[in-house]
Design a protein around this motif. Sequence first.
Motif, mmCIF file in Angstrom:
data_model
loop_
_atom_site.group_PDB
_atom_site.id
_atom_site.type_symbol
_atom_site.label_atom_id
_atom_site.label_comp_id
_atom_site.label_asym_id
_atom_site.label_seq_id
_atom_site.Cartn_x
_atom_site.Cartn_y
_atom_site.Cartn_z
ATOM 1 N N GLU A 175 0.579 -0.910 0.409
ATOM 2 C CA GLU A 175 0.009 0.085 0.089
ATOM 3 C C GLU A 175 0.898 1.230 -0.075
ATOM 4 N N ALA A 176 1.993 1.006 1.006
ATOM 5 C CA ALA A 176 2.773 2.431 0.897
ATOM 6 C C ALA A 176 3.318 2.525 -0.612
ATOM 7 N N GLY A 177 3.991 1.273 -0.977
ATOM 8 C CA GLY A 177 4.537 1.055 -2.848
ATOM 9 C C GLY A 177 6.143 1.289 -2.596
ATOM 10 N N LEU A 178 6.406 -0.198 -1.965
ATOM 11 C CA LEU A 178 7.668 0.300 -1.622
ATOM 12 C C LEU A 178 8.175 -0.355 -2.591
ATOM 13 N N GLN A 179 9.507 0.726 -2.487
ATOM 14 C CA GLN A 179 10.697 0.741 -3.595
ATOM 15 C C GLN A 179 11.905 -0.262 -3.914
ATOM 16 N N ALA A 180 12.252 -0.233 -4.883
ATOM 17 C CA ALA A 180 13.069 -1.294 -5.388
ATOM 18 C C ALA A 180 14.738 -1.304 -4.489
ATOM 19 N N GLU A 181 14.595 0.089 -4.082
ATOM 20 C CA GLU A 181 16.080 -0.230 -3.495
ATOM 21 C C GLU A 181 16.022 -0.504 -2.143
ATOM 22 N N ALA A 182 14.781 -0.625 -1.800
ATOM 23 C CA ALA A 182 14.878 -0.595 -0.327
ATOM 24 C C ALA A 182 15.046 -2.454 -0.316
ATOM 25 N N ALA A 183 15.869 -2.204 1.212
ATOM 26 C CA ALA A 183 17.209 -3.852 1.323
ATOM 27 C C ALA A 183 16.625 -4.292 2.626
ATOM 28 N N HIS A 184 16.276 -3.186 3.378
ATOM 29 C CA HIS A 184 16.024 -3.747 4.730
ATOM 30 C C HIS A 184 14.533 -3.138 5.814
ATOM 31 N N ILE A 185 13.631 -3.078 5.829
ATOM 32 C CA ILE A 185 12.259 -3.003 6.927
ATOM 33 C C ILE A 185 12.756 -3.465 7.781
ATOM 34 N N ALA A 186 13.095 -1.374 8.682
ATOM 35 C CA ALA A 186 13.273 -1.441 10.155
ATOM 36 C C ALA A 186 12.482 -1.183 10.695
ATOM 37 N N PHE A 187 12.219 -1.232 12.314
ATOM 38 C CA PHE A 187 11.127 -0.949 13.724
ATOM 39 C C PHE A 187 11.040 -0.646 14.363
ATOM 40 N N THR A 188 11.142 0.268 15.105
ATOM 41 C CA THR A 188 10.824 1.174 16.128
ATOM 42 C C THR A 188 9.589 0.895 17.119
ATOM 43 N N GLY A 189 9.855 0.433 17.926
ATOM 44 C CA GLY A 189 8.823 0.425 19.178
ATOM 45 C C GLY A 189 8.766 1.751 20.617
ATOM 46 N N THR A 190 7.355 1.449 21.551
ATOM 47 C CA THR A 190 7.614 2.969 22.019
ATOM 48 C C THR A 190 8.645 2.722 23.439
ATOM 49 N N ASP A 191 8.588 1.436 23.646
ATOM 50 C CA ASP A 191 9.655 1.044 24.359
ATOM 51 C C ASP A 191 11.089 1.475 24.724
ATOM 52 N N VAL A 192 11.545 2.496 26.069
ATOM 53 C CA VAL A 192 12.937 3.027 25.964
ATOM 54 C C VAL A 192 13.509 2.049 26.307
ATOM 55 N N SER A 193 14.961 1.860 26.367
ATOM 56 C CA SER A 193 15.460 0.923 27.677
ATOM 57 C C SER A 193 16.966 1.574 27.900
ATOM 58 N N GLN A 194 17.260 1.622 28.823
ATOM 59 C CA GLN A 194 18.298 2.256 29.727
ATOM 60 C C GLN A 194 20.114 1.760 29.403
ATOM 61 N N GLU A 195 19.996 0.816 28.191
ATOM 62 C CA GLU A 195 20.824 -0.669 28.754
ATOM 63 C C GLU A 195 21.918 0.179 26.738
ATOM 64 N N ALA A 196 20.575 0.927 25.949
ATOM 65 C CA ALA A 196 21.442 2.047 25.274
ATOM 66 C C ALA A 196 22.278 3.496 25.644
ATOM 67 N N ASP A 197 23.555 4.076 25.204
ATOM 68 C CA ASP A 197 23.487 4.733 25.424
ATOM 69 C C ASP A 197 23.898 5.889 24.611
ATOM 70 N N PRO A 198 22.967 6.916 24.344
ATOM 71 C CA PRO A 198 22.053 7.776 25.469
ATOM 72 C C PRO A 198 21.168 6.030 24.964
ATOM 73 N N PRO A 199 20.777 6.940 25.859
ATOM 74 C CA PRO A 199 19.224 5.340 25.517
ATOM 75 C C PRO A 199 17.741 5.816 24.898
ATOM 76 N N GLN A 200 17.757 4.318 24.321
ATOM 77 C CA GLN A 200 16.523 4.935 22.799
ATOM 78 C C GLN A 200 15.543 3.524 22.909
ATOM 79 N N ALA A 201 14.408 3.996 21.695
ATOM 80 C CA ALA A 201 13.356 3.035 21.648
ATOM 81 C C ALA A 201 14.150 1.240 21.345
ATOM 82 N N PHE A 202 13.161 0.163 21.416
ATOM 83 C CA PHE A 202 13.205 -0.731 21.623
ATOM 84 C C PHE A 202 13.607 -0.662 19.423
ATOM 85 N N GLY A 203 14.734 -1.108 18.802
ATOM 86 C CA GLY A 203 14.572 -1.662 17.639
ATOM 87 C C GLY A 203 14.753 -2.407 16.335
ATOM 88 N N ALA A 204 14.757 -2.532 15.302
ATOM 89 C CA ALA A 204 15.469 -3.745 14.817
ATOM 90 C C ALA A 204 14.764 -3.698 13.895
#
Length: 352
Positions: free
Chosen positions: A119-148
Amino acid sequence: MIVHRTDPYNAEPPPGALVGQVTPLDTFYGRNHGPIPRMDAASWRLRVDGLVDRALQLSMGELERRFPEREVVATLQCAGNRRADLLEFRDIPGQEPWGPGATSTASWSGVGLADVLAEAGLQAEAAHIAFTGTDVSQEADPPQAFGASISAAKATSGEVILAWAMNGQALPVAHGAPLRVVVPGWIGARSVKWIQRVTAQVEPSDNYFQTVYKVLPPEADPAKADPGEGIILGPVALNCGILRPDRGAQLPSGPTEVIGYAFAGEDRTVARVDVSSNGGSTWVQADLDAPESAWTWQHWRTILTLPAGERELIARAWDSTAAVQPESPATVWNPKGYANNSWARLHVTCHP
């Protein structure tokens, strides 16, 4: 539940609770890196952007109306599952001592990620799809939302979904409500919970939690490792666990039923499970259940005749490519304790 940490909450069920094909909601393992967020479903929106022709902002109602509902029965498994066995070989400071219960199976309902990207029209050069959550972790420096991120090829396959329901019920907050990603066959860390953004891009995500889930060489120091060092984890390695009898059980000698699970990630299946009670001198081939779907574990069971005394039960699985689990934790030990797929071992005592 066996609670390894309360803040953030990390817990697994006792092994015997995983004997069923589908795991009840209150038994499903929980792996978190930060506090569980609570969002207002009415104001929540999913943002789809990056290398797409049309950036989208979708409410839950729009997701339900605009896309066909899809369902997949899939097993999720934490990359740290069975880390406790590696800890017996050598210490891994700062890591949760997960047993064989950091894995569970559910029926997930929602919309296909491939449909949303189309529906969004994924473009041919897109090789990876990234996800970002809303849970923020202090394990990262600086703290950041969990992603993959996952590959675009995986993201556009039919099995990856954005789930709003679990086992026929509304997705619990503890498991990612109002919406989470489910990436069948890949480590649980890629199935991002409390999702708020999907981004199409050329490179993998640079989120801390994309890069921390990797297998480093045994001699590496995780705090000093080069960002490019190690093997980034994606598909789950062939694995198995013993669910019954209990670890350390006191049993009568004689016939004993042994039950477990086996799981091969991505599109592989388990072909065989062997069980031994004499150090691998002889093996019994276990009865193996068919998988619930192409993306689930398989349970196995057999009867062993155990003499009196201390016994170590051993199980090893083979997958549909004829790969077999490695024998010893020593061969797979790594300084983060990920992807332990060595033979499953369990000690019991039998009395006359």
